[in-house]
Design an enzyme around this catalytic site. Structure first.
Site, mmCIF file in Angstrom:
data_model
loop_
_atom_site.group_PDB
_atom_site.id
_atom_site.type_symbol
_atom_site.label_atom_id
_atom_site.label_comp_id
_atom_site.label_asym_id
_atom_site.label_seq_id
_atom_site.Cartn_x
_atom_site.Cartn_y
_atom_site.Cartn_z
ATOM 1 N N ARG A 1 -7.754 -32.050 -14.833
ATOM 2 C CA ARG A 1 -6.620 -32.451 -13.857
ATOM 3 C C ARG A 1 -5.778 -33.279 -14.853
ATOM 4 O O ARG A 1 -4.592 -33.141 -15.004
ATOM 5 C CB ARG A 1 -6.895 -32.883 -12.574
ATOM 6 C CG ARG A 1 -7.230 -31.678 -11.849
ATOM 7 C CD ARG A 1 -7.569 -32.405 -10.236
ATOM 8 N NE ARG A 1 -8.669 -33.381 -10.584
ATOM 9 C CZ ARG A 1 -9.146 -34.207 -9.579
ATOM 10 N NH1 ARG A 1 -8.514 -34.391 -8.371
ATOM 11 N NH2 ARG A 1 -10.085 -35.021 -9.945
ATOM 12 N N ASN B 1 -7.657 -29.889 -7.513
ATOM 13 C CA ASN B 1 -9.173 -29.206 -7.452
ATOM 14 C C ASN B 1 -9.286 -28.626 -6.102
ATOM 15 O O ASN B 1 -8.725 -29.032 -5.180
ATOM 16 C CB ASN B 1 -10.303 -30.319 -7.433
ATOM 17 C CG ASN B 1 -10.568 -30.696 -8.788
ATOM 18 O OD1 ASN B 1 -10.266 -30.306 -9.750
ATOM 19 N ND2 ASN B 1 -11.520 -31.831 -8.929
#
Length: 91
Positions: free
Chosen positions: A20, A38
């Protein structure tokens, strides 16, 4: 301005490997707007909008991911442009 938007779900070893944070840096460098998060099933989801070339470049990066990732699949679908501002990690 002919922006596009897509949603991508990335599978493999993609959580706990800085996916990320690295995606946010790559997207910002490409002037892609949207977000990354996520998912509870172990995948990572990316919403990206911007020029076709920039979004395609981000998707190419997603197919590799950061060094510790092991990407085994990327599912992409087009969506209507939503007018995102900036790119962020969603929690």
């Amino acid at each position: 301005m002919n922006d596009i938007r897509c949603r991508a779900v990335i599978s493999g070893r993609v959580q706990g490997v800085f996916f990320r944070d690295t995606c946010e840096r790559v997207a910002s460098g490409l002037a892609v707007r949207g977000w990354v998060r996520n998912c509870s099933d172990g995948t990572v989801e990316v919403a990206a909008e911007g020029s076709r070339d920039a979004v395609d470049a981000l998707l190419d990066w997603c197919r590799e991911g950061p060094p510790r990732a092991n990407v085994t699949g990327v599912e992409v679908r087009d969506e209507p442009v939503a007018g995102e501002r900036g790119f962020r990690v969603r929690y």
